[in-house]
Motif scaffolding. Sequence first.
Motif, PDB file in Angstrom:
ATOM      1  N   UNK A  59     106.726 143.113  37.653  1.00  0.00           N
ATOM      2  CA  UNK A  59     105.575 142.951  38.261  1.00  0.00           C
ATOM      3  C   UNK A  59     105.533 143.935  39.694  1.00  0.00           C
ATOM      4  N   UNK A  60     106.472 143.479  40.329  1.00  0.00           N
ATOM      5  CA  UNK A  60     107.012 144.195  41.455  1.00  0.00           C
ATOM      6  C   UNK A  60     106.936 145.661  41.746  1.00  0.00           C
ATOM      7  N   UNK A  61     107.328 146.294  40.560  1.00  0.00           N
ATOM      8  CA  UNK A  61     107.601 147.688  40.469  1.00  0.00           C
ATOM      9  C   UNK A  61     106.465 148.307  39.758  1.00  0.00           C
ATOM     10  N   UNK A  62     105.779 147.887  38.923  1.00  0.00           N
ATOM     11  CA  UNK A  62     104.903 148.450  38.103  1.00  0.00           C
ATOM     12  C   UNK A  62     103.848 149.293  38.352  1.00  0.00           C
ATOM     13  N   UNK A  63     103.532 149.230  39.844  1.00  0.00           N
ATOM     14  CA  UNK A  63     102.257 149.761  40.406  1.00  0.00           C
ATOM     15  C   UNK A  63     102.998 150.869  41.256  1.00  0.00           C
ATOM     16  N   UNK A  74     104.088 154.457  42.339  1.00  0.00           N
ATOM     17  CA  UNK A  74     103.533 155.977  42.032  1.00  0.00           C
ATOM     18  C   UNK A  74     104.528 156.601  41.175  1.00  0.00           C
ATOM     19  N   UNK A  75     105.874 156.225  41.011  1.00  0.00           N
ATOM     20  CA  UNK A  75     106.821 156.940  40.294  1.00  0.00           C
ATOM     21  C   UNK A  75     106.502 156.640  38.879  1.00  0.00           C
ATOM     22  N   UNK A  76     105.736 155.561  38.507  1.00  0.00           N
ATOM     23  CA  UNK A  76     105.325 155.222  36.961  1.00  0.00           C
ATOM     24  C   UNK A  76     103.845 155.580  36.802  1.00  0.00           C
ATOM     25  N   UNK A  77     103.280 156.408  37.637  1.00  0.00           N
ATOM     26  CA  UNK A  77     102.231 157.108  37.081  1.00  0.00           C
ATOM     27  C   UNK A  77     102.166 158.257  36.157  1.00  0.00           C
ATOM     28  N   UNK A  78     101.443 158.153  35.225  1.00  0.00           N
ATOM     29  CA  UNK A  78     101.630 159.149  34.113  1.00  0.00           C
ATOM     30  C   UNK A  78     100.790 160.400  34.178  1.00  0.00           C
ATOM     31  N   UNK A  79     101.310 161.639  33.681  1.00  0.00           N
ATOM     32  CA  UNK A  79     100.570 162.668  33.642  1.00  0.00           C
ATOM     33  C   UNK A  79      99.567 162.645  32.313  1.00  0.00           C
ATOM     34  N   UNK A  80      98.332 162.595  32.247  1.00  0.00           N
ATOM     35  CA  UNK A  80      97.509 162.257  31.294  1.00  0.00           C
ATOM     36  C   UNK A  80      97.844 163.092  29.888  1.00  0.00           C
ATOM     37  N   UNK A  81      98.391 164.341  30.077  1.00  0.00           N
ATOM     38  CA  UNK A  81      99.010 165.128  28.956  1.00  0.00           C
ATOM     39  C   UNK A  81     100.218 164.446  28.267  1.00  0.00           C
ATOM     40  N   UNK A  82     100.881 163.793  28.962  1.00  0.00           N
ATOM     41  CA  UNK A  82     102.073 163.150  28.373  1.00  0.00           C
ATOM     42  C   UNK A  82     102.517 161.809  29.290  1.00  0.00           C
ATOM     43  N   UNK A 127     106.366 156.005  29.013  1.00  0.00           N
ATOM     44  CA  UNK A 127     106.733 154.843  28.202  1.00  0.00           C
ATOM     45  C   UNK A 127     106.356 153.732  29.363  1.00  0.00           C
ATOM     46  N   UNK A 128     105.946 152.501  28.775  1.00  0.00           N
ATOM     47  CA  UNK A 128     105.718 151.269  29.355  1.00  0.00           C
ATOM     48  C   UNK A 128     106.858 151.172  30.442  1.00  0.00           C
ATOM     49  N   UNK A 129     106.572 150.586  31.781  1.00  0.00           N
ATOM     50  CA  UNK A 129     107.525 150.152  32.530  1.00  0.00           C
ATOM     51  C   UNK A 129     108.588 149.121  31.905  1.00  0.00           C
ATOM     52  N   UNK A 130     108.247 148.098  31.453  1.00  0.00           N
ATOM     53  CA  UNK A 130     108.953 146.992  30.453  1.00  0.00           C
ATOM     54  C   UNK A 130     110.008 147.836  29.759  1.00  0.00           C
ATOM     55  N   UNK A 131     109.628 148.808  28.996  1.00  0.00           N
ATOM     56  CA  UNK A 131     110.729 149.314  28.236  1.00  0.00           C
ATOM     57  C   UNK A 131     111.534 150.208  29.085  1.00  0.00           C
TER      58      UNK A 131
END
Length: 152
Positions: A99-103, A105-113, A116-120
Amino acid sequence: MPNSTDRQALLKSLEDAVMAEIALSLLSDLGNDDDDDNNLSNSPVVLAYLTILQSRYLATREPGPRGPSKIDYVLNQLDANGFRQELRMERSSFFALRDLIKDHSIFESDPRKPQTDVTIQMMVALEQLGFYGNGASVGRIARDIGVSRTYA
């Protein structure tokens, strides 16, 4: 001498054929006074060369088979002791850290690709950090968790 791939060998052969066509075209133009250019861009050899040059692989690539996923089992069904053994931390700590790291910016996705979920991603990272040597191999972790090698 380094080995060449089938694609490299094919490109070399086609390149030689294209050069031969260019030479023949130039020789035939020497005897012509016409201003008609011999257009090589429609040559099957040139078209084949350009097509192969623009593609990275000669054959289609299929993703490898995946093992059964243990993500749901570890996250939702495993008891507290088993969870701690698998991910080397308490379940509450795992989800609090997520919950601390999920937001971030490193976890922001490119809409084309999409990523994987942060949990995984956390599960994979903790799995890798818990092993050394061959145990931390991408293939072993991908098979163990049940994700593709891209994500492990």
